[in-house]
Write an enzyme that holds these catalytic residues in place. Sequence first.
Site, PDB file in Angstrom:
ATOM      1  N   SER A   8      -9.594   1.371  11.354  1.00 13.07           N
ATOM      2  CA  SER A   8      -9.813   1.683   9.939  1.00 13.07           C
ATOM      3  C   SER A   8     -11.263   2.073   9.741  1.00 13.07           C
ATOM      4  CB  SER A   8      -9.498   0.459   9.069  1.00 13.07           C
ATOM      5  OG  SER A   8     -10.085   0.643   7.790  1.00 13.07           O
ATOM      6  N   HIS A  66      -3.686   5.187   3.843  1.00 13.30           N
ATOM      7  CA  HIS A  66      -3.179   4.007   3.129  1.00 13.30           C
ATOM      8  C   HIS A  66      -3.657   4.114   1.683  1.00 13.30           C
ATOM      9  CE1 HIS A  66      -3.476  -0.718   2.892  1.00 13.30           C
ATOM     10  NE2 HIS A  66      -2.619  -0.215   2.021  1.00 13.30           N
ATOM     11  N   MET A  68      -4.176   2.767  -1.695  1.00 16.46           N
ATOM     12  CA  MET A  68      -4.252   1.582  -2.565  1.00 16.46           C
ATOM     13  C   MET A  68      -4.658   2.050  -3.958  1.00 16.46           C
ATOM     14  SD  MET A  68      -6.000  -0.853   0.266  1.00 16.46           S
ATOM     15  CE  MET A  68      -6.439   0.581   1.241  1.00 16.46           C
TER      16      MET A  68
HETATM   17  C1  DX5 Z   1      -7.822  -3.677   3.417  1.00 15.34           C
HETATM   18  C2  DX5 Z   1      -7.572  -2.391   4.166  1.00 15.34           C
HETATM   19  C3  DX5 Z   1      -7.669  -2.523   5.635  1.00 15.34           C
HETATM   20  C4  DX5 Z   1      -9.014  -2.939   6.128  1.00 15.34           C
HETATM   21  C5  DX5 Z   1      -8.787  -3.728   7.360  1.00 15.34           C
HETATM   22  O1  DX5 Z   1      -7.646  -3.479   2.083  1.00 15.34           O
HETATM   23  O2  DX5 Z   1      -6.282  -1.901   3.874  1.00 15.34           O
HETATM   24  O3  DX5 Z   1      -7.215  -1.354   6.301  1.00 15.34           O
HETATM   25  O4  DX5 Z   1      -9.869  -1.869   6.423  1.00 15.34           O
HETATM   26  O5  DX5 Z   1      -9.984  -4.251   7.733  1.00 15.34           O
HETATM   27  P1  DX5 Z   1     -10.143  -5.486   8.723  1.00 15.34           P
HETATM   28  O6  DX5 Z   1      -9.507  -5.096  10.006  1.00 15.34           O
HETATM   29  O7  DX5 Z   1     -11.607  -5.632   8.781  1.00 15.34           O
HETATM   30  O8  DX5 Z   1      -9.440  -6.676   8.083  1.00 15.34           O
HETATM   31 ZN    ZN Z   2      -5.521  -0.242   5.193  1.00 18.63          ZN
END
Ligand code: DX5
Ligand code: ZN
Length: 221
Positions: A8, A66, A68
């Site tokens: 990510s 993704h 959100m």
């Molecule tokens: C959280 C995101 C994740 C995030 C994961 O809202 O959807 O994709 O970047 O990060 P880590 O691996 O640091 O938990």
């Molecule tokens: Zn994510």
Amino acid sequence: MPVRIAPSILSADFARLGDEIAMCEAGGADWIHVDVMDGRFVPNLTFGAKVIETVRKLTDLPIDVHLMVVEPENYFESFAKAGATGMTIHTEVAPHLDRQIARIKELGCLAGAVVNPATPLSAVEEVVGQLDLLLIMSVNPGFGGQSFIPNAIDRLRRARRMIDGAGGGAALEVDGGINRATIADCWRAGADTFVAGNAIFSAPDPAAEIGALRALCRQTA
Ligand code: DX5
Ligand code: ZN
């Protein structure tokens, strides 16, 4: 079953985005995960089409977007045009999931649905056979670097049964707090696609970390 590692870029150094993406490629990353946040669905704001377009120029790897955001359908067209390979939308803000999934596919992208830790899996039950991707959140979305919520393991097991029972071929992705301590349990529970931000970008050797995470799944196969 394949093991897909999807770094990510939320945790990447954006002043060196080209190097960070090259590092992901060198480490054998399978997908690049791009977290789009709108400051409404989640209490944080990140990036949109421009960054997807930039990532597209930097790599040929699939871009896993993704979303959100509320009203995700407002972005489908511009994100597809910017080079998204797949788009994943949250069931909590997708009252017309069937139509929205169909629209993402119409645009030539892989279509995914996401469920937050407190959302019943039944939210995707009726469409699971149509999905290319089912994403189980293992943190409450909004920020990188949070701790893994353990109920994700049982949710992954049930999600795996749901996908197999529907005869579908959806990938089963898990996102949030994935690291060396949590990835193998997720793999054993049926996940095949692993998002990792902090674990990769904060590692002493980020490229090697991608391989280390993958190896932990293979060892427990
Ligand atoms: C959280 C995101 C994740 C995030 C994961 O809202 O959807 O994709 O970047 O990060 P880590 O691996 O640091 O938990
Ligand atoms: Zn994510």
